[in-house]
Design a protein around this motif. Structure first.
Motif, mmCIF file in Angstrom:
data_model
loop_
_atom_site.group_PDB
_atom_site.id
_atom_site.type_symbol
_atom_site.label_atom_id
_atom_site.label_comp_id
_atom_site.label_asym_id
_atom_site.label_seq_id
_atom_site.Cartn_x
_atom_site.Cartn_y
_atom_site.Cartn_z
ATOM 1 N N HIS A 155 83.022 102.594 55.450
ATOM 2 C CA HIS A 155 82.219 101.643 54.685
ATOM 3 C C HIS A 155 81.362 102.439 53.699
ATOM 4 O O HIS A 155 81.846 102.882 52.694
ATOM 5 C CB HIS A 155 81.385 100.760 55.618
ATOM 6 C CG HIS A 155 82.177 99.700 56.293
ATOM 7 N ND1 HIS A 155 82.932 99.917 57.419
ATOM 8 C CD2 HIS A 155 82.372 98.398 55.978
ATOM 9 C CE1 HIS A 155 83.553 98.794 57.769
ATOM 10 N NE2 HIS A 155 83.217 97.857 56.914
ATOM 11 N N ASP A 182 85.830 99.583 52.917
ATOM 12 C CA ASP A 182 85.541 98.152 52.828
ATOM 13 C C ASP A 182 84.185 97.875 52.182
ATOM 14 O O ASP A 182 83.246 98.678 52.311
ATOM 15 C CB ASP A 182 85.518 97.522 54.231
ATOM 16 C CG ASP A 182 86.928 97.206 54.736
ATOM 17 O OD1 ASP A 182 87.908 97.613 54.096
ATOM 18 O OD2 ASP A 182 87.018 96.550 55.793
ATOM 19 N N ASP A 183 84.084 96.737 51.553
ATOM 20 C CA ASP A 183 82.860 96.102 51.042
ATOM 21 C C ASP A 183 82.537 96.411 49.583
ATOM 22 O O ASP A 183 82.000 95.576 48.885
ATOM 23 C CB ASP A 183 81.610 96.418 51.895
ATOM 24 C CG ASP A 183 81.680 95.806 53.282
ATOM 25 O OD1 ASP A 183 82.584 94.981 53.516
ATOM 26 O OD2 ASP A 183 80.853 96.163 54.128
ATOM 27 N N HIS A 187 88.706 91.540 49.960
ATOM 28 C CA HIS A 187 87.971 91.486 51.237
ATOM 29 C C HIS A 187 87.198 90.165 51.266
ATOM 30 O O HIS A 187 86.069 90.124 51.706
ATOM 31 C CB HIS A 187 87.038 92.704 51.277
ATOM 32 C CG HIS A 187 86.378 92.978 52.597
ATOM 33 N ND1 HIS A 187 87.024 92.922 53.795
ATOM 34 C CD2 HIS A 187 85.096 93.345 52.880
ATOM 35 C CE1 HIS A 187 86.178 93.237 54.766
ATOM 36 N NE2 HIS A 187 84.995 93.480 54.238
ATOM 37 N N HIS A 203 82.444 87.264 51.861
ATOM 38 C CA HIS A 203 82.367 88.020 53.113
ATOM 39 C C HIS A 203 81.957 87.149 54.294
ATOM 40 O O HIS A 203 81.216 87.562 55.179
ATOM 41 C CB HIS A 203 81.423 89.233 52.982
ATOM 42 C CG HIS A 203 81.748 90.346 53.930
ATOM 43 N ND1 HIS A 203 81.466 90.277 55.280
ATOM 44 C CD2 HIS A 203 82.336 91.549 53.758
ATOM 45 C CE1 HIS A 203 81.861 91.394 55.863
ATOM 46 N NE2 HIS A 203 82.407 92.178 54.960
HETATM 47 ZN ZN LIG Z 1 83.206 94.089 55.227
#
Ligand SMILES: [Zn+2]
Length: 326
Positions: A33, A94-95, A221, A225
């Motif tokens: 992350h 991710d993110d 993604h 979220h």
């Molecule tokens: Zn995430």
């Protein structure tokens, strides 16, 4: 759980070396992350996977022990129904935090390896702070000794470690059926928080364009979220299709890969997978450790190993050696 028991037993019996040497061919995917020093952030320290130096060491280790493959190569492998003939490794992030651009990209470019960045498009260039960062900020700012919301079964009590306390409160939010934003509003009221939040720390479209130009690959993604299994049919369709459309129109590339927000078993199901197929995705990653020995058997449920702070190469070897095989 079983992997943990096997790991402990293997360590006691001195089997770590043997387990590593006999680990099967397959797809080993790892997930990061945030990259940087988790002690420096005003937000959620639990989203940090490692420091920039640790990332450099991890990539060296992966290059020595695996064939690092691109998302494109993985998609081909799945389409052709091929069984991996060596230990393949996919690097994923991710993110879409800004440190993926400022800290991770230079390391990846230096090593000449490609990674896939899964982007929650609602956060791109946004000043909007996501719920997990809000929770951490509120706790750091107001330093409560305990937190309890009406909708929670139990209160969460501070013991002696702020990071552990934040983790426990985040878990309570995840466990509660109410939407996270509603819980945050209640938390703000409970803590008498009126001052807003610092600016969020996500990449904008310019950063994402540079990632693509540097040979990196992107996947979706979701947009907001949210946990997909909690959404209505229309909301789910929006999360899957809008994030894909935004990435494709802003960056001019095809988006065919997805990673589930949160990614535990409860956060996706048959309905979500059907939605992914209907909106044109070819593969999806979860966030549960495991070796995909024949990834084409379930391309919408590919397992990924989480990389956590302070992990050494020996820790990663052990995590892989005793992992569940799919
Ligand atoms: Zn995430």
């Amino acid at each position: 759980m079983l992997s943990k028991i096997k790991m402990k037993a293997g360590r006691i019996l001195g089997l770590d070396g043997l387990s590593w040497r006999t680990a099967p061919n397959g797809l080993y995917s790892v997930n990061f992350h945030r990259i940087g020093n988790r002690k420096d952030t005003e937000f959620d320290p639990c989203v940090y996977s490692c420091t920039t130096e640790e990332l450099d060491a991890h990539i060296k280790f992966f290059k020595q022990n695996f064939d690092i493959i691109s998302l494109k190569a993985l998609t081909e492998l799945l389409t052709n129904n091929e069984k991996p003939k060596s230990k393949l490794l996919c690097l994923t992030f991710d993110d879409g935090y800004i440190d993926n651009f400022s800290n991770a990209l230079p390391v990846l470019s230096n090593h000449n390896v490609s990674a896939t960045f899964f982007i929650a498009t609602g956060l791109v260039g946004s000043r909007h702070v996501p719920w997990w960062d809000k929770v951490a900020y509120l706790i750091k700012r107001h330093k409560p000794n305990r937190v309890h919301l009406d909708a929670w079964r139990n209160e969460v009590i501070f013991e002696n470690c702020q990071e552990r306390f934040i983790r426990a409160v985040l878990q309570a939010v995840k466990n509660c059926k109410l939407p996270a934003q509603k819980q945050i509003s209640q938390l703000e009221q409970t803590l008498h928080h009126q001052d807003g939040y610092p600016r969020a720390e996500f990449m904008d479209w310019h950063h994402l364009n540079t990632l693509v130009e540097s040979g990196m690959e992107l996947g979706a993604h979701s947009h907001n979220h949210d946990i997909l299994t909690k959404l209505s049919e229309d909301e789910l369709f929006y999360e899957l299709s809008h994030s894909k459309a935004l990435l494709e129109s802003n960056l001019g590339c095809d988006i065919s890969a997805f990673s589930y927000p949160v990614g535990s078993k409860a956060t996706y199901d048959k309905r979500v997978i059907e939605g992914l197929k209907d909106t044109g995705y070819e593969l999806a990653f979860n966030f549960q450790p495991g070796i995909n020995t024949i990834p084409s058997t379930n391309p919408y449920d590919l397992h990924r190993f989480p990389i956590a702070p302070d992990m050494s190469a020996a820790d990663i070897k052990r995590m892989f050696s005793y992992a569940k095989r799919y």
